[in-house]
Design a protein around this motif. Structure first.
Motif, PDB file in Angstrom:
ATOM      1  N   GLY A 173       0.942  -1.332   0.070  1.00 50.59           N
ATOM      2  CA  GLY A 173      -0.049  -0.040   0.137  1.00 50.59           C
ATOM      3  C   GLY A 173       0.823   1.274  -0.065  1.00 50.59           C
ATOM      4  O   GLY A 173       0.649   2.059   0.859  1.00 50.59           O
ATOM      5  N   MET A 175       2.059   5.001  -1.231  1.00 49.38           N
ATOM      6  CA  MET A 175       1.853   6.245  -1.783  1.00 49.38           C
ATOM      7  C   MET A 175       3.005   7.191  -1.685  1.00 49.38           C
ATOM      8  O   MET A 175       3.525   7.397  -0.573  1.00 49.38           O
ATOM      9  CB  MET A 175       0.564   6.598  -1.261  1.00 49.38           C
ATOM     10  N   LEU A 188       1.918  12.164  -8.122  1.00 48.58           N
ATOM     11  CA  LEU A 188       1.854  10.798  -7.099  1.00 48.58           C
ATOM     12  C   LEU A 188       2.047   9.449  -7.756  1.00 48.58           C
ATOM     13  O   LEU A 188       1.553   9.382  -9.051  1.00 48.58           O
ATOM     14  CB  LEU A 188       0.214  11.094  -6.662  1.00 48.58           C
ATOM     15  N   THR A 190       1.588   5.233  -6.980  1.00 47.02           N
ATOM     16  CA  THR A 190       0.668   4.348  -5.920  1.00 47.02           C
ATOM     17  C   THR A 190       1.315   3.004  -6.281  1.00 47.02           C
ATOM     18  O   THR A 190       1.474   2.678  -7.741  1.00 47.02           O
ATOM     19  CB  THR A 190      -0.677   4.484  -5.759  1.00 47.02           C
ATOM     20  N   GLU A 192       1.040  -1.403  -5.200  1.00 45.22           N
ATOM     21  CA  GLU A 192       0.491  -2.520  -4.158  1.00 45.22           C
ATOM     22  C   GLU A 192       1.614  -2.917  -3.308  1.00 45.22           C
ATOM     23  O   GLU A 192       1.324  -3.059  -2.183  1.00 45.22           O
ATOM     24  CB  GLU A 192      -0.351  -3.281  -5.133  1.00 45.22           C
ATOM     25  N   GLY A 212       1.177  -0.652  -9.880  1.00 43.96           N
ATOM     26  CA  GLY A 212       0.683   0.629  -9.552  1.00 43.96           C
ATOM     27  C   GLY A 212       0.333   1.701 -10.621  1.00 43.96           C
ATOM     28  O   GLY A 212       0.317   1.177 -11.761  1.00 43.96           O
TER      29      GLY A 212
END
Length: 470
Positions: A173, A175, A188, A190, A192, A212
């Motif tokens: 998770g 970020m 940004l 992101t 997994e 991501g």
């Protein structure tokens, strides 16, 4: 050296080494407790902490030696008195000054070494200590990314992870906000899962991201005219299966600054540098005072230095007394001012003339106030340099004084060990430092001379020394 000298000097030297080591350890721990937040958790090597500790120990010797000599003399003479060895020595016709003679000779030589250390070695150590402590305080703590919290310790990045596996490398998770562009864009990333590790001798942080998306939002452009509608922000999104991010960790490394930046500190100057700095400040003060007098002579009809009468500088109250007069007379009402047929100005011009004079006086007062504050700062610097210069000698002489206090006091108490002698020594040290610190505060503001401020503790201790010897 006679047997009695060995009997007296041996226990004293052993106790002096023990107490000196204990005092240095206490002062070292006190320093680390004060600067705990700035020193711990930076990921620095043990060599850096060892270097810092050596500077602290060397700088603390000027306070540690007098206290160690006081405690050692009380304990060694008290132990001789407790076991009636001192009584046997006195019964043989040997006086207390003769008993203290080997200790006096040794401490006199030690005082000369302390004077050299205070004058040259301690200032050099303080310079290196200030430099290293500043560099360590600027070093960022070690990388510590916690679950569920944004970590912004890396300049330009904010990282948040939902979960960290026990190996502390595998993340879930992820970020990552990238603010390095500084153009108003929102970047940004992101993912997994990901793997976190360092490369090139921990100079860079590598983040391998899997499964991501990358988001890039550009700010809207401003409208060209009032009728044009502002453009909406643009958002770009891209997916990836695997992506690698390299981040520099230069801010986590210990970067060294130049020692010359800390050379202006009073504690970092040796005896010769303190004298030279005081002379420079004295010359700067003389020039500043002369400039202040010249400003008065240009503005007012004051006598010159060749005249018989001394120059009297007007105070700020005299300069601004016009303000009180104008407030009383109400400048806006010109009828308050008497008519003068001899003046070329009209009555309506009087208020304007007085107001300009008041503004001129205010501006001149502010200039004089600034020059006066500069002179006061120069004088405080002179006091500081002279006080530190005298303190170097006073602390060395204090080593001999505390021996002449601790020896007779131990012979009177007749108690060895670390109980009663420690209590007595702490009481005397507290009393000495209360007087010394108070005198230094008074000397720093010019209430007393720097010489008296540095030697006040020794002057107060002298009557106690003579009384106990008697």
């Amino acid at each position: 050296m006679k047997k009695i000298d060995k009997l007296i000097l041996g226990p004293f030297l052993r106790m002096l080494a023990l107490t000196f080591g204990i005092i240095l350890f206490v002062l070292l721990m006190q320093f680390f407790l004060i600067y705990f937040d700035e020193l711990v958790g930076k990921g620095l090597s043990w060599g850096v902490y060892t270097q810092l500790s050596s500077y602290i120990v060397l700088s603390a010797t000027r306070e540690a030696f007098p206290l160690a000599i006081l405690i050692a003399s009380i304990i060694s003479l008290g132990s001789l008195g407790e076991h009636f060895e001192l009584t046997a020595i006195k019964s043989a016709g040997i006086s207390l000054p003769r008993v203290l003679l080997p200790m006096i000779v040794f401490v006199s030589l030690l005082s000369a070494s302390v004077l050299f250390c205070n004058s040259y070695l301690v200032p050099r150590s303080n310079l290196k200590l200030l430099n290293l402590l500043y560099d360590m305080s600027r070093t960022k703590p070690t990388l510590s990314i916690k679950e569920g919290i944004f970590y912004d310790g890396i300049p330009g990045y904010s990282i948040k992870v939902s979960k960290k596996l026990p190996d502390q490398k595998t993340l879930q998770g992820i970020m990552i906000y990238d603010h390095t562009d500084e153009q108003g864009k929102v970047s940004l990333a992101t993912a997994e899962t990901g793997i976190l590790y360092t490369i090139q001798d921990e100079a860079y942080l590598a983040l391998e991201l899997f499964d991501g998306y990358n988001y890039l939002e550009e700010p809207p452009q401003e409208a060209l005219t009032e009728d044009d509608e502002p453009m909406v922000p643009k958002l770009y999104r891209s997916s990836f299966k695997a992506q690698k991010l390299i981040i520099s960790l230069a801010s986590f490394k210990l970067s060294r600054t130049k020692q010359e930046l800390f050379a202006s500190f009073t504690k970092a100057k040796n005896n010769r540098q303190l004298g030279a700095a005081a002379r420079r400040k004295q010359e700067d003060k003389r020039v500043a005072i002369q400039q202040l007098k010249n400003n008065f002579q240009m503005r007012f009809s004051l006598p010159t230095s060749d005249d018989q009468e001394p120059i009297t500088l007007p105070t700020a109250a005299n300069i601004l007394n016009l303000k009180a007069y104008l407030a009383q007379k109400h400048v806006d009402n010109t009828s308050d001012f008497p008519a003068d047929t001899t003046t070329p100005y009209q009555r309506k011009d009087t208020a304007s003339i007085f107001q300009k004079a008041l503004d001129h006086a205010k501006g001149f007062h502010e200039k004089l106030k600034s020059q006066s504050e500069d002179i006061q700062l120069l004088q405080k610097s002179i006091y500081s340099y002279e006080l530190e210069k005298h303190a170097m000698i006073a602390l060395a002489v204090n080593c001999l004084l505390v021996l002449l206090i601790g020896g007779p006091l131990g012979a009177l108490v007749k108690k060895g060990g670390l109980s009663i002698p420690i209590i007595i020594a702490v009481f005397l040290v507290v009393l000495y430092y209360v007087v010394a610190v108070t005198a230094e505060k008074w000397a720093s503001v010019g209430f007393i001379s720097p010489f008296l401020g540095a030697w006040a503790g020794n002057l107060i201790s002298m009557p106690f020394c003579l009384f106990l010897l008697y």
